[in-house]
Write a protein that holds these residues in place. Structure first.
Motif, PDB file in Angstrom:
ATOM      1  N   LYS A 196       8.691   3.364  10.972  1.00 26.69           N
ATOM      2  CA  LYS A 196       7.486   3.154  11.775  1.00 26.69           C
ATOM      3  C   LYS A 196       6.417   4.217  11.525  1.00 26.69           C
ATOM      4  O   LYS A 196       5.341   4.171  12.127  1.00 26.69           O
ATOM      5  CB  LYS A 196       7.849   3.123  13.258  1.00 26.69           C
ATOM      6  N   THR A 197       6.719   5.168  10.658  1.00 26.97           N
ATOM      7  CA  THR A 197       5.738   6.185  10.298  1.00 26.97           C
ATOM      8  C   THR A 197       4.689   5.571   9.379  1.00 26.97           C
ATOM      9  O   THR A 197       5.024   4.829   8.460  1.00 26.97           O
ATOM     10  CB  THR A 197       6.411   7.374   9.609  1.00 26.97           C
ATOM     11  N   VAL A 198       3.431   5.884   9.624  1.00 26.30           N
ATOM     12  CA  VAL A 198       2.314   5.313   8.874  1.00 26.30           C
ATOM     13  C   VAL A 198       1.579   6.411   8.114  1.00 26.30           C
ATOM     14  O   VAL A 198       1.344   7.499   8.643  1.00 26.30           O
ATOM     15  CB  VAL A 198       1.337   4.601   9.835  1.00 26.30           C
ATOM     16  N   HIS A 199       1.243   6.110   6.872  1.00 28.60           N
ATOM     17  CA  HIS A 199       0.367   7.003   6.103  1.00 28.60           C
ATOM     18  C   HIS A 199      -1.078   6.630   6.424  1.00 28.60           C
ATOM     19  O   HIS A 199      -1.526   5.521   6.131  1.00 28.60           O
ATOM     20  CB  HIS A 199       0.637   6.836   4.606  1.00 28.60           C
ATOM     21  N   LEU A 200      -1.807   7.552   7.026  1.00 29.42           N
ATOM     22  CA  LEU A 200      -3.201   7.344   7.383  1.00 29.42           C
ATOM     23  C   LEU A 200      -4.067   8.166   6.430  1.00 29.42           C
ATOM     24  O   LEU A 200      -4.079   9.396   6.493  1.00 29.42           O
ATOM     25  CB  LEU A 200      -3.458   7.759   8.834  1.00 29.42           C
ATOM     26  N   CYS A 201      -4.774   7.487   5.564  1.00 26.32           N
ATOM     27  CA  CYS A 201      -5.619   8.145   4.564  1.00 26.32           C
ATOM     28  C   CYS A 201      -7.075   7.976   4.969  1.00 26.32           C
ATOM     29  O   CYS A 201      -7.588   6.856   5.067  1.00 26.32           O
ATOM     30  CB  CYS A 201      -5.369   7.532   3.189  1.00 26.32           C
ATOM     31  N   VAL A 202      -7.739   9.094   5.194  1.00 26.59           N
ATOM     32  CA  VAL A 202      -9.083   9.094   5.764  1.00 26.59           C
ATOM     33  C   VAL A 202     -10.154   9.187   4.666  1.00 26.59           C
ATOM     34  O   VAL A 202     -10.224  10.180   3.935  1.00 26.59           O
ATOM     35  CB  VAL A 202      -9.239  10.278   6.753  1.00 26.59           C
ATOM     36  N   ASP A 203     -10.920   8.141   4.518  1.00 29.27           N
ATOM     37  CA  ASP A 203     -12.210   8.158   3.807  1.00 29.27           C
ATOM     38  C   ASP A 203     -12.151   8.656   2.358  1.00 29.27           C
ATOM     39  O   ASP A 203     -13.040   9.413   1.923  1.00 29.27           O
ATOM     40  CB  ASP A 203     -13.222   9.004   4.581  1.00 29.27           C
ATOM     41  N   MET A 204     -11.174   8.207   1.619  1.00 25.03           N
ATOM     42  CA  MET A 204     -11.134   8.543   0.189  1.00 25.03           C
ATOM     43  C   MET A 204     -11.977   7.504  -0.555  1.00 25.03           C
ATOM     44  O   MET A 204     -11.468   6.604  -1.219  1.00 25.03           O
ATOM     45  CB  MET A 204      -9.698   8.581  -0.299  1.00 25.03           C
ATOM     46  N   GLN A 205     -13.281   7.691  -0.466  1.00 24.70           N
ATOM     47  CA  GLN A 205     -14.247   6.719  -0.962  1.00 24.70           C
ATOM     48  C   GLN A 205     -15.137   7.303  -2.055  1.00 24.70           C
ATOM     49  O   GLN A 205     -15.296   8.517  -2.173  1.00 24.70           O
ATOM     50  CB  GLN A 205     -15.150   6.254   0.192  1.00 24.70           C
ATOM     51  N   ARG A 206     -15.777   6.401  -2.761  1.00 27.56           N
ATOM     52  CA  ARG A 206     -16.657   6.818  -3.850  1.00 27.56           C
ATOM     53  C   ARG A 206     -17.883   7.584  -3.335  1.00 27.56           C
ATOM     54  O   ARG A 206     -18.437   8.412  -4.060  1.00 27.56           O
ATOM     55  CB  ARG A 206     -17.076   5.595  -4.663  1.00 27.56           C
ATOM     56  N   ARG A 228     -30.970  10.172   4.623  1.00 21.05           N
ATOM     57  CA  ARG A 228     -31.446   8.797   4.442  1.00 21.05           C
ATOM     58  C   ARG A 228     -30.857   8.143   3.185  1.00 21.05           C
ATOM     59  O   ARG A 228     -30.622   6.935   3.154  1.00 21.05           O
ATOM     60  CB  ARG A 228     -32.971   8.782   4.388  1.00 21.05           C
ATOM     61  N   GLU A 229     -30.583   8.953   2.158  1.00 16.34           N
ATOM     62  CA  GLU A 229     -30.033   8.374   0.923  1.00 16.34           C
ATOM     63  C   GLU A 229     -28.624   7.846   1.099  1.00 16.34           C
ATOM     64  O   GLU A 229     -28.120   7.094   0.259  1.00 16.34           O
ATOM     65  CB  GLU A 229     -30.059   9.405  -0.216  1.00 16.34           C
ATOM     66  N   ALA A 230     -27.975   8.214   2.221  1.00 15.21           N
ATOM     67  CA  ALA A 230     -26.621   7.714   2.493  1.00 15.21           C
ATOM     68  C   ALA A 230     -26.632   6.428   3.313  1.00 15.21           C
ATOM     69  O   ALA A 230     -25.575   5.811   3.502  1.00 15.21           O
ATOM     70  CB  ALA A 230     -25.799   8.775   3.220  1.00 15.21           C
ATOM     71  N   THR A 231     -27.781   6.017   3.833  1.00 15.21           N
ATOM     72  CA  THR A 231     -27.837   4.764   4.594  1.00 15.21           C
ATOM     73  C   THR A 231     -27.721   3.580   3.642  1.00 15.21           C
ATOM     74  O   THR A 231     -28.075   3.659   2.457  1.00 15.21           O
ATOM     75  CB  THR A 231     -29.145   4.648   5.396  1.00 15.21           C
ATOM     76  N   ARG A 232     -27.237   2.461   4.168  1.00 12.75           N
ATOM     77  CA  ARG A 232     -27.020   1.294   3.321  1.00 12.75           C
ATOM     78  C   ARG A 232     -28.322   0.693   2.801  1.00 12.75           C
ATOM     79  O   ARG A 232     -28.307  -0.054   1.818  1.00 12.75           O
ATOM     80  CB  ARG A 232     -26.202   0.233   4.064  1.00 12.75           C
ATOM     81  N   GLU A 233     -29.440   1.054   3.419  1.00 10.55           N
ATOM     82  CA  GLU A 233     -30.742   0.627   2.920  1.00 10.55           C
ATOM     83  C   GLU A 233     -31.001   1.173   1.524  1.00 10.55           C
ATOM     84  O   GLU A 233     -31.664   0.531   0.706  1.00 10.55           O
ATOM     85  CB  GLU A 233     -31.832   1.106   3.890  1.00 10.55           C
ATOM     86  N   ARG A 234     -30.444   2.355   1.230  1.00  9.36           N
ATOM     87  CA  ARG A 234     -30.702   3.023  -0.047  1.00  9.36           C
ATOM     88  C   ARG A 234     -29.452   3.196  -0.910  1.00  9.36           C
ATOM     89  O   ARG A 234     -29.568   3.370  -2.122  1.00  9.36           O
ATOM     90  CB  ARG A 234     -31.317   4.400   0.217  1.00  9.36           C
ATOM     91  N   LEU A 235     -28.297   3.171  -0.296  1.00  5.36           N
ATOM     92  CA  LEU A 235     -27.047   3.473  -0.997  1.00  5.36           C
ATOM     93  C   LEU A 235     -26.558   2.258  -1.793  1.00  5.36           C
ATOM     94  O   LEU A 235     -26.636   1.122  -1.316  1.00  5.36           O
ATOM     95  CB  LEU A 235     -25.982   3.864   0.030  1.00  5.36           C
ATOM     96  N   GLN A 236     -26.043   2.501  -2.984  1.00  4.60           N
ATOM     97  CA  GLN A 236     -25.365   1.434  -3.709  1.00  4.60           C
ATOM     98  C   GLN A 236     -24.126   1.026  -2.920  1.00  4.60           C
ATOM     99  O   GLN A 236     -23.304   1.868  -2.555  1.00  4.60           O
ATOM    100  CB  GLN A 236     -24.951   1.915  -5.098  1.00  4.60           C
ATOM    101  N   SER A 237     -23.976  -0.244  -2.659  1.00  2.00           N
ATOM    102  CA  SER A 237     -22.902  -0.712  -1.773  1.00  2.00           C
ATOM    103  C   SER A 237     -21.516  -0.361  -2.300  1.00  2.00           C
ATOM    104  O   SER A 237     -20.594  -0.133  -1.509  1.00  2.00           O
ATOM    105  CB  SER A 237     -23.015  -2.222  -1.556  1.00  2.00           C
ATOM    106  N   ASN A 238     -21.363  -0.287  -3.608  1.00  2.00           N
ATOM    107  CA  ASN A 238     -20.030  -0.008  -4.157  1.00  2.00           C
ATOM    108  C   ASN A 238     -19.569   1.416  -3.872  1.00  2.00           C
ATOM    109  O   ASN A 238     -18.378   1.723  -3.986  1.00  2.00           O
ATOM    110  CB  ASN A 238     -19.970  -0.301  -5.658  1.00  2.00           C
ATOM    111  N   LEU A 239     -20.490   2.294  -3.462  1.00  2.80           N
ATOM    112  CA  LEU A 239     -20.087   3.660  -3.147  1.00  2.80           C
ATOM    113  C   LEU A 239     -19.313   3.751  -1.830  1.00  2.80           C
ATOM    114  O   LEU A 239     -18.677   4.768  -1.564  1.00  2.80           O
ATOM    115  CB  LEU A 239     -21.309   4.575  -3.092  1.00  2.80           C
ATOM    116  N   LEU A 240     -19.342   2.702  -1.038  1.00  5.46           N
ATOM    117  CA  LEU A 240     -18.556   2.687   0.200  1.00  5.46           C
ATOM    118  C   LEU A 240     -17.114   2.243  -0.036  1.00  5.46           C
ATOM    119  O   LEU A 240     -16.288   2.307   0.877  1.00  5.46           O
ATOM    120  CB  LEU A 240     -19.222   1.778   1.232  1.00  5.46           C
TER     121      LEU A 240
END
Length: 203
Positions: A14-24, A81-93
């Motif tokens: 029942k132990t879970v591996h929780l991996c936080v925000d390993m994103q591009r 502002r460059e991190a908002t989705r208005e400006r950020l490439q979507s694949n970086l999320l």
């Protein structure tokens, strides 16, 4: 707390591996680069690969514009502002590729705040699977990992922070949090190297 200081009771099914925000977005490609991420990625991937069906990856999803967030978050995203989705490439999320390929069976939970527990999806998922402990990896040690770990402590989960499986853009912040976990949270937060966790987590 050294690897040998993991509590004696076992890591269970029942132990879970929780991996936080390993994103591009936090890699060298994005606006918030975390230099250590490349170094810890193989360790995180090995842990996730042990039981991918028991792994939860969180993703930090930024707003479309600063005005989509409440209060001081608007000030934050006006600066970034460059991190908002208005400006950020979507694949970086997206998750880093070696982790993304584990989904499914691994689960992805999106969040818009530092703590993975600030919104209900993660807790609902953990409760549904009757999780009894969390093995925590990810980014950043002194921001989203910190906030998530303290949320897990408040909820009563057993928390194991994998010291060679977390990273930060700030060496000073990372080191300070390692000391804080050991000196102030010894009874509630275990620190261990990935090798010790993998040795004990066999079922």
């Amino acid at each position: 707390m050294l690897a040998k200081d993991l509590h004696e009771y076992p890591l269970t099914s029942k132990t879970v591996h929780l991996c936080v925000d390993m994103q591009r977005i936090f890699s060298a490609e994005g606006p918030w680069p975390t230099p250590w991420m490349e170094r810890v990625l193989p360790i995180v991937a090995e842990l996730a690969g042990r039981f991918p069906e028991r792994t939860v990856f969180t993703r930090f999803i930024t707003p479309y514009t600063a005005k989509d967030m409440p209060g001081m978050w608007q000030r934050y995203y006006t600066k970034w502002r460059e991190a908002t989705r208005e400006r950020l490439q979507s694949n970086l999320l997206e998750l880093l590729p070696p982790l993304a390929k584990l989904c499914p069976p691994a689960t992805v939970v999106d969040k818009t705040r530092y703590s993975a527990f600030a919104e209900p999806n993660l807790l609902s998922h953990l409760q549904a699977r009757d999780a009894d402990g969390l093995v925590v990896t990810g980014s950043e040690t002194d921001v989203c990992v910190l906030s998530t770990v303290l949320g897990a402590v408040d909820l009563g989960y057993r928390v194991i922070v994998v010291r060679d499986g977390i990273c930060s853009s700030s060496d000073t912040g990372h080191d300070a949090l390692m000391r804080l976990y050991e000196e102030r949270y010894r009874e509630q937060i275990e620190l261990a190297d990935a090798g010790a966790v993998l040795t004990r987590w066999t079922c």
